[in-house]
Design an enzyme around this catalytic site. Sequence first.
Site, PDB file in Angstrom:
ATOM      1  N   TYR A   1     -12.620  27.555   0.033  1.00 35.63           N
ATOM      2  CA  TYR A   1     -12.707  26.109  -0.176  1.00 35.63           C
ATOM      3  C   TYR A   1     -11.642  25.585  -1.116  1.00 35.63           C
ATOM      4  CZ  TYR A   1     -16.106  27.828  -3.685  1.00 35.63           C
ATOM      5  OH  TYR A   1     -16.740  28.519  -4.678  1.00 35.63           O
TER       6      TYR A   1
ATOM      7  N   ILE B   1      -6.004   5.311   8.110  1.00 35.78           N
ATOM      8  CA  ILE B   1      -6.742   6.466   7.585  1.00 35.78           C
ATOM      9  C   ILE B   1      -7.332   7.280   8.737  1.00 35.78           C
ATOM     10  CG2 ILE B   1      -7.117   5.579   5.268  1.00 35.78           C
ATOM     11  CD1 ILE B   1      -9.967   4.813   6.059  1.00 35.78           C
ATOM     12  N   GLU B   2      -7.429   6.701   9.920  1.00 41.87           N
ATOM     13  CA  GLU B   2      -7.816   7.454  11.108  1.00 41.87           C
ATOM     14  C   GLU B   2      -6.818   8.587  11.360  1.00 41.87           C
ATOM     15  OE1 GLU B   2      -7.861   4.179  10.738  1.00 41.87           O
ATOM     16  OE2 GLU B   2      -9.419   3.256  11.981  1.00 41.87           O
TER      17      GLU B   2
ATOM     18  N   LYS C   1     -11.469   4.895   1.630  1.00 39.32           N
ATOM     19  CA  LYS C   1     -10.418   4.065   1.039  1.00 39.32           C
ATOM     20  C   LYS C   1     -11.106   2.979   0.208  1.00 39.32           C
ATOM     21  CE  LYS C   1      -6.194   1.672   2.428  1.00 39.32           C
ATOM     22  NZ  LYS C   1      -5.371   1.268   3.588  1.00 39.32           N
TER      23      LYS C   1
ATOM     24  N   GLU D   1       0.837  -1.207   0.000  1.00 33.87           N
ATOM     25  CA  GLU D   1       0.000   0.000   0.000  1.00 33.87           C
ATOM     26  C   GLU D   1       0.869   1.252   0.000  1.00 33.87           C
ATOM     27  OE1 GLU D   1      -4.031  -0.538   2.233  1.00 33.87           O
ATOM     28  OE2 GLU D   1      -2.420  -1.379   3.484  1.00 33.87           O
TER      29      GLU D   1
END
Length: 120
Positions: free
Chosen positions: A54, A73-74, A99, A22
Amino acid sequence: MPDRITLTGLRVFGRHGVFEHEKRDGQEFVVDIVAWLDLAPAAASDDLTQTLHYGELAQLAADIVGGEPYDLIESVAGRIADEVLKDSRLSAVEVTVHKPSAPIPLNFADVAVTVHRGRA
């Protein structure tokens, strides 16, 4: 609840995950951000400096997702939320990191983590 600005579906290539492949090969991540703040000053003045830009919000998130690799991903979502909340005009922020190509050997549509950060 104050007003909010929402950015959804920001697609960024990153190298996050617990597996070596990954980090080596990377994959696409999708980010959604909701930022809560009072938009009355911007609405009254029509002045960009009175609101959250933005485009800059998207770039901040893209830089984090495309930058330093994390196992979780946390961690990615938390880092984005913490950076966005540095803007003192915000009362809260919610960040979701998707993900969709997570290494799960089953049929699935998406895996996502959502963090919410607010002022104490």
